[in-house]
Design a protein around this motif. Structure first.
Motif, mmCIF file in Angstrom:
data_model
loop_
_atom_site.group_PDB
_atom_site.id
_atom_site.type_symbol
_atom_site.label_atom_id
_atom_site.label_comp_id
_atom_site.label_asym_id
_atom_site.label_seq_id
_atom_site.Cartn_x
_atom_site.Cartn_y
_atom_site.Cartn_z
ATOM 1 N N ARG A 30 -75.264 -23.819 35.426
ATOM 2 C CA ARG A 30 -74.322 -22.851 35.705
ATOM 3 C C ARG A 30 -72.993 -23.145 34.845
ATOM 4 N NH1 ARG A 30 -73.044 -17.716 35.680
ATOM 5 N NH2 ARG A 30 -71.225 -17.170 37.196
ATOM 6 N N ALA A 31 -72.675 -24.273 35.070
ATOM 7 C CA ALA A 31 -71.351 -24.767 34.412
ATOM 8 C C ALA A 31 -71.157 -24.597 32.958
ATOM 9 C CB ALA A 31 -70.995 -26.059 34.905
ATOM 10 N N HIS A 32 -72.348 -24.856 32.429
ATOM 11 C CA HIS A 32 -72.595 -24.545 30.710
ATOM 12 C C HIS A 32 -72.457 -23.264 30.415
ATOM 13 C CE1 HIS A 32 -73.256 -28.699 29.127
ATOM 14 N NE2 HIS A 32 -73.403 -28.977 30.449
ATOM 15 N N GLU A 33 -73.104 -22.539 31.384
ATOM 16 C CA GLU A 33 -73.192 -20.757 31.174
ATOM 17 C C GLU A 33 -71.474 -20.261 31.088
ATOM 18 O OE1 GLU A 33 -75.231 -18.829 34.024
ATOM 19 O OE2 GLU A 33 -77.230 -19.785 33.352
ATOM 20 N N VAL A 34 -70.738 -20.758 32.064
ATOM 21 C CA VAL A 34 -69.384 -20.125 32.523
ATOM 22 C C VAL A 34 -68.494 -20.709 31.220
ATOM 23 C CG1 VAL A 34 -69.656 -19.287 34.496
ATOM 24 C CG2 VAL A 34 -68.987 -21.342 34.461
ATOM 25 N N ILE A 35 -68.873 -22.164 31.054
ATOM 26 C CA ILE A 35 -67.887 -22.777 29.924
ATOM 27 C C ILE A 35 -67.990 -21.808 28.696
ATOM 28 C CG2 ILE A 35 -67.611 -24.813 28.611
ATOM 29 C CD1 ILE A 35 -68.311 -26.489 30.981
ATOM 30 N N VAL A 88 -64.915 -31.598 31.728
ATOM 31 C CA VAL A 88 -64.894 -30.108 31.792
ATOM 32 C C VAL A 88 -65.892 -29.752 32.746
ATOM 33 C CG1 VAL A 88 -64.946 -28.049 30.829
ATOM 34 C CG2 VAL A 88 -63.492 -29.831 29.833
ATOM 35 N N ALA A 89 -67.270 -30.143 32.394
ATOM 36 C CA ALA A 89 -68.561 -29.633 32.928
ATOM 37 C C ALA A 89 -68.425 -30.011 34.542
ATOM 38 C CB ALA A 89 -69.733 -30.246 32.390
ATOM 39 N N GLU A 90 -67.880 -31.009 35.082
ATOM 40 C CA GLU A 90 -67.908 -31.540 36.381
ATOM 41 C C GLU A 90 -67.075 -30.924 36.878
ATOM 42 O OE1 GLU A 90 -69.499 -36.460 35.607
ATOM 43 O OE2 GLU A 90 -67.310 -35.770 35.589
ATOM 44 N N ASN A 91 -65.829 -30.788 36.418
ATOM 45 C CA ASN A 91 -64.748 -29.719 37.018
ATOM 46 C C ASN A 91 -65.383 -28.316 37.433
ATOM 47 O OD1 ASN A 91 -61.703 -30.415 37.492
ATOM 48 N ND2 ASN A 91 -62.328 -31.683 35.618
ATOM 49 N N VAL A 92 -65.812 -27.809 36.507
ATOM 50 C CA VAL A 92 -66.408 -26.520 36.683
ATOM 51 C C VAL A 92 -67.536 -26.281 37.738
ATOM 52 C CG1 VAL A 92 -67.648 -24.503 35.526
ATOM 53 C CG2 VAL A 92 -65.689 -25.558 34.230
ATOM 54 N N ALA A 93 -68.231 -27.510 37.632
ATOM 55 C CA ALA A 93 -69.661 -27.398 38.661
ATOM 56 C C ALA A 93 -69.184 -27.943 40.194
ATOM 57 C CB ALA A 93 -70.595 -28.629 38.085
ATOM 58 N N GLY A 138 -73.767 -27.281 47.972
ATOM 59 C CA GLY A 138 -75.048 -27.829 48.268
ATOM 60 C C GLY A 138 -75.897 -27.932 46.973
ATOM 61 N N GLN A 139 -75.884 -27.364 45.849
ATOM 62 C CA GLN A 139 -76.539 -27.079 44.860
ATOM 63 C C GLN A 139 -76.875 -28.354 44.360
ATOM 64 O OE1 GLN A 139 -76.162 -24.084 41.962
ATOM 65 N NE2 GLN A 139 -75.140 -22.394 43.222
ATOM 66 N N GLY A 140 -77.967 -28.589 43.767
ATOM 67 C CA GLY A 140 -78.331 -29.714 43.030
ATOM 68 C C GLY A 140 -77.763 -29.997 41.683
ATOM 69 N N ARG A 141 -77.691 -31.211 41.178
ATOM 70 C CA ARG A 141 -76.925 -31.580 39.821
ATOM 71 C C ARG A 141 -77.338 -30.902 38.697
ATOM 72 N NH1 ARG A 141 -73.461 -35.177 37.621
ATOM 73 N NH2 ARG A 141 -73.880 -35.679 35.375
ATOM 74 N N LYS A 142 -78.483 -30.702 38.353
ATOM 75 C CA LYS A 142 -79.197 -29.903 37.371
ATOM 76 C C LYS A 142 -78.935 -28.544 37.433
ATOM 77 C CE LYS A 142 -83.407 -28.645 34.726
ATOM 78 N NZ LYS A 142 -85.028 -29.047 34.723
ATOM 79 N N ALA A 143 -79.012 -27.750 38.521
ATOM 80 C CA ALA A 143 -78.809 -26.353 38.612
ATOM 81 C C ALA A 143 -77.149 -26.245 38.498
ATOM 82 C CB ALA A 143 -79.157 -25.804 40.219
#
Length: 363
Positions: free
Chosen positions: A164-169, A143-148, A155-160
């Motif tokens: 953000r993915a966790h925020e919208v999840i 889920v997190a990878e799909n959203v991110a 081009g955003q880094g993995r951490k950033a």
């Protein structure tokens, strides 16, 4: 200079430049459609119906016919109609997934029909969010990878991007499912992931094409409620496509109703229900309980007509539905006896009970 428009309850409000402006948009399917459209318009003096008839006679399909409307900043604008009405085609023209055959389409004042491919990629990546009926999730991603994923494309880094993915999840109510795979989710949960993915880039404009129509009625209503809450928080400019009048009336600020590629009426839910322009629109709303959607503002009389003395104040508000206001007014009246078939009194009923029994919970 601002423009006057109506809010959900029919009150005129002043806004700035629209988020989206469509002027005389045509989408014609067939060979050399744009050229033949121009020729047909010249031959008919620009008459919409005559132009469409001429195109059809040449074997072309005019799927959108001379559509004009505006979507203001922060507005939830619903386009609805039956299958084949052109509602999904128009949203694809606005996002340029289809090339419009004629007319003008502006996003925040920019004529996107003249934008090059690189500019459209930039707009879709940074400014436009899209959600469709079919979720299109990557089955091998969590889920997190799909959203991110859209942020990875930026081009955003993995951490950033995962932050953000966790925020919208969390925003769409899926906290705790970040590590799940799509196969482990219900249909409603997968659609939430699709919504979260489209929100990850924080788009200014959000397109949703029948996002809930594949879901069962209970899950659909739950997601509509969640969607209303999300919109109340984010205030995106939204174009939402549906064929369901109940869904449109529940979520929309304004509704555009399409038929045979033409927009036949644009109005607030109250205007659509109380003042349909023709039998086609009237057919959509014939089974709608008007009191659940029309607001007191639509029947309000001026204070100059008020009598010198009025009964007890039941606390009516201008934004109440007619049904809710009726229930409040009924509280001013006394209970009455209820008789059985023989005429014997078997109990009492208060008028407010009658009104309350007709009400439904409002989102």
């Amino acid at each position: 200079m601002g423009m006057a428009m109506s809010d959900r309850d029919g009150t005129s409000v002043e806004t700035g430049a629209p988020a989206i402006r469509c002027e005389n948009v045509w989408q014609v399917f067939g060979s050399n459609a744009a050229q033949k459209l121009r020729a047909a318009q010249e031959a008919t003096g620009g008459d919409r119906d005559a132009t469409a008839e001429r195109l059809q006679a040449e074997g072309l399909v005019p799927a959108v016919r001379d559509a004009s409307f505006e979507v203001r900043e922060g507005e939830l604008f619903v386009i609805m109609g039956l299958s084949g009405s052109g509602k999904s085609t128009i949203i694809r023209c606005i996002s340029r997934l289809l090339e419009a055959s004629g007319g003008k389409i502006e996003i925040a004042g920019e004529n996107i029909l003249t934008a090059n491919k690189a500019r459209m990629i930039e707009l879709r990546r940074d400014k436009l969010g899209m959600v469709f009926q079919h979720f299109g999730l990557f089955p091998h991603m969590t889920v997190a990878e799909n959203v991110a994923f859209p942020l990875k494309m930026q081009g955003q880094g993995r951490k950033a991007r995962l932050e953000r993915a966790h925020e919208v999840i969390d925003l769409v109510g899926l906290s705790g499912r970040e590590a799940s795979y799509p196969r482990e989710l219900s249909g409603g949960q997968r659609q939430r992931v699709g919504i979260a993915r489209s929100l990850a880039v924080n788009p200014d404009i959000w397109f949703l094409d029948e996002p809930f129509s594949a879901l069962d009625p209970l899950i659909r209503r739950q997601l509509q409620d969640e969607f209303i809450k999300i919109q109340a928080t984010l205030r995106k400019s939204i174009v939402f496509i549906t064929h369901d009048i109940a869904e449109a009336l529940k979520i929309a600020d304004r509704i555009a109703i399409m038929r045979d590629g033409k927009i036949v009426q644009i109005g607030t839910p109250t205007e659509i229900v109380l003042n349909p322009v023709d039998d086609y629109v009237r057919e959509f709303s014939k089974d709608v309980v008007k009191g659940r959607h029309a607001r007191i503002k639509s029947v309000l009389r001026p204070l100059s007509e008020a009598p010198e003395t009025m009964p007890d104040d039941p606390g009516i508000r201008a934004d109440m539905t007619l049904e809710a206001a009726l229930a409040a007014c009924m509280s001013c009246y006394e209970p009455v006896p209820v008789h059985d078939a023989s005429g014997a009194v078997v109990g009492i009923v208060h008028p407010s009970d009658l009104a309350a029994a007709l009400q439904v919970d409002e989102a």
